[in-house]
Design an enzyme around this catalytic site. Structure first.
Site, PDB file in Angstrom:
ATOM      1  N   LYS A 179     -25.491  48.526  48.223  1.00 18.80           N
ATOM      2  CA  LYS A 179     -25.637  49.322  49.139  1.00 18.80           C
ATOM      3  C   LYS A 179     -26.961  49.348  49.285  1.00 18.80           C
ATOM      4  O   LYS A 179     -27.777  49.412  48.558  1.00 18.80           O
ATOM      5  CB  LYS A 179     -24.904  50.170  49.826  1.00 18.80           C
ATOM      6  CG  LYS A 179     -23.505  50.001  49.845  1.00 18.80           C
ATOM      7  CD  LYS A 179     -22.591  51.326  49.970  1.00 18.80           C
ATOM      8  CE  LYS A 179     -21.133  51.649  50.434  1.00 18.80           C
ATOM      9  NZ  LYS A 179     -20.825  52.810  50.700  1.00 18.80           N
ATOM     10  N   HIS A 248     -10.873  47.079  45.392  1.00  9.55           N
ATOM     11  CA  HIS A 248     -11.284  49.219  45.507  1.00  9.55           C
ATOM     12  C   HIS A 248     -10.452  49.947  44.394  1.00  9.55           C
ATOM     13  O   HIS A 248     -10.957  50.317  43.889  1.00  9.55           O
ATOM     14  CB  HIS A 248     -11.880  49.501  46.469  1.00  9.55           C
ATOM     15  CG  HIS A 248     -12.523  50.297  47.058  1.00  9.55           C
ATOM     16  ND1 HIS A 248     -13.639  49.107  46.742  1.00  9.55           N
ATOM     17  CD2 HIS A 248     -13.169  51.299  47.384  1.00  9.55           C
ATOM     18  CE1 HIS A 248     -15.228  50.251  47.531  1.00  9.55           C
ATOM     19  NE2 HIS A 248     -14.122  51.641  47.305  1.00  9.55           N
ATOM     20  N   HIS A 274     -23.397  54.404  42.913  1.00 10.68           N
ATOM     21  CA  HIS A 274     -23.240  55.524  43.996  1.00 10.68           C
ATOM     22  C   HIS A 274     -25.309  56.100  43.904  1.00 10.68           C
ATOM     23  O   HIS A 274     -25.940  56.202  42.958  1.00 10.68           O
ATOM     24  CB  HIS A 274     -22.407  56.968  42.978  1.00 10.68           C
ATOM     25  CG  HIS A 274     -21.427  56.244  43.408  1.00 10.68           C
ATOM     26  ND1 HIS A 274     -20.113  57.015  42.848  1.00 10.68           N
ATOM     27  CD2 HIS A 274     -20.765  55.471  44.564  1.00 10.68           C
ATOM     28  CE1 HIS A 274     -19.027  56.104  43.607  1.00 10.68           C
ATOM     29  NE2 HIS A 274     -19.506  54.703  44.462  1.00 10.68           N
ATOM     30  N   TYR A 283     -13.443  61.072  41.604  1.00 14.70           N
ATOM     31  CA  TYR A 283     -12.777  60.600  39.902  1.00 14.70           C
ATOM     32  C   TYR A 283     -13.086  61.532  38.838  1.00 14.70           C
ATOM     33  O   TYR A 283     -11.458  61.803  38.420  1.00 14.70           O
ATOM     34  CB  TYR A 283     -14.106  59.385  39.607  1.00 14.70           C
ATOM     35  CG  TYR A 283     -13.444  58.444  40.156  1.00 14.70           C
ATOM     36  CD1 TYR A 283     -13.078  57.552  40.848  1.00 14.70           C
ATOM     37  CD2 TYR A 283     -15.067  57.575  41.023  1.00 14.70           C
ATOM     38  CE1 TYR A 283     -13.200  56.013  41.357  1.00 14.70           C
ATOM     39  CE2 TYR A 283     -15.260  57.030  41.762  1.00 14.70           C
ATOM     40  CZ  TYR A 283     -14.381  56.291  41.832  1.00 14.70           C
ATOM     41  OH  TYR A 283     -14.527  54.784  43.124  1.00 14.70           O
TER      42      TYR A 283
END
Length: 303
Positions: A179, A248, A274, A283
């Site tokens: 991203k 995903h 991330h 998680y």
């Protein structure tokens, strides 16, 4: 084009170029703001300067409750719509289109925490077995795709965007573009390396070789997001897995299995790409749930 519609167009151009939002976020904002424009038209509001805080509150209430044409939105979707509205009105104020921002006092609803879905190691093996049933170029490609997704934790956009030149077999690693254009290098396990080598040497040459993208279809065209979903769902059906499997799911499984195996959360954060460790911490809740399950079924005083 009406004035509000023009401002929405300019705002979407702004967040695309200046803010670096992902294509998925831009598409979601476009849908949210398109619905907002429809509502403005229905209520006779011809300019954003006419919108009040009460109007915004009424609109968000309508999103929550739904109407004859749309079901009520989830808290997560309303939070996204609120973010889009706030950004639009702040942009209109900054550009001098309006004198006030009716969203200033608006609080963003906190979406309910959703634990990511992961499959077990045995189910990953079943997927790979389902891919290997086809002893042909398609089977080799599908095997490499599953090994790549599960072995790197890559997003689907990173997977379909990867080029052959991004692979470094000598270093057993791959370069992923995440991203905001951020690039990271992720290790490749031995199984993934072998699957990718088999795919590139035995499958790709028969599918119009020469395209730079790593994963292609039988016509030599780059795989699309929809194509990846179709492949994985087909493998899940062939393996008899009653799960809504997508790329995903394998990313979630990658992270969950790493943490189950004792990996440091900040290492997992880097591998997943991330920006903040808080995103990765979800998680840890999955692994805690697993610990509770094992405790409840194994300890004599648990019940």
């Amino acid at each position: 084009m009406t004035v509000p519609a023009r401002v929405v167009r300019d705002y979407l151009d702004h967040v695309t170029v200046e803010r670096g939002h992902s294509a998925n976020t831009i598409a979601a904002y476009r849908r949210d703001l398109g619905r907002y424009l429809d509502w403005l038209s229905e209520t006779g509001l011809d300019a954003l300067s006419q919108v009040t805080a009460a109007d915004i509150g009424g609109y968000l209430a309508r999103l929550s409750q739904g109407d004859d044409e749309h079901p009520g939105l989830s808290a997560r979707s309303i939070a996204r719509a609120t973010s889009a509205l706030r950004g639009l009105h702040r942009f209109a104020l900054d550009e001098g289109v309006t004198d006030t921002d009716p969203t200033q006092a608006l609080s963003t609803p906190k979406p309910a925490l959703r634990l990511p879905k992961a499959i077990g190691v045995d189910e990953v093996a079943r997927l790979l077995e389902a891919a290997a049933i086809l002893d042909n170029p398609t089977g080799l490609r599908d095997t490499a795709l599953v090994e790549f997704l599960y072995g790197t934790g890559a997003r689907v956009s990173e997977t379909i965007g990867a080029d052959i030149d991004d692979l470094d077999f000598d270093a057993a690693a791959v370069r992923l573009r995440g991203k905001g254009g951020k690039v990271r290098v992720v290790p490749l396990g031995g199984y993934a390396v072998r699957a990718l080598e088999n795919y590139l040497t035995r499958a790709r040459p028969s599918w119009t070789p020469g395209h730079p993208k790593l994963f292609v279809n039988s016509r030599g065209k780059p795989l699309t997001r929809q194509g990846v979903f179709f492949i994985l769902r087909g493998l899940a059906d062939r393996a008899g897995m009653a799960v809504d499997l997508g790329p995903h799911t394998l990313r979630h499984s990658f992270a969950t299995h790493l943490l189950d195996g004792g990996a440091d959360i900040r290492v997992v954060q880097e591998l997943l790409g991330h920006a903040a460790v808080s995103t990765t911490q979800i998680y840890t809740l999955v692994t805690v749930d697993k610990l509770r399950e094992v405790y409840a079924t194994s300890h004599p005083r648990a019940r």
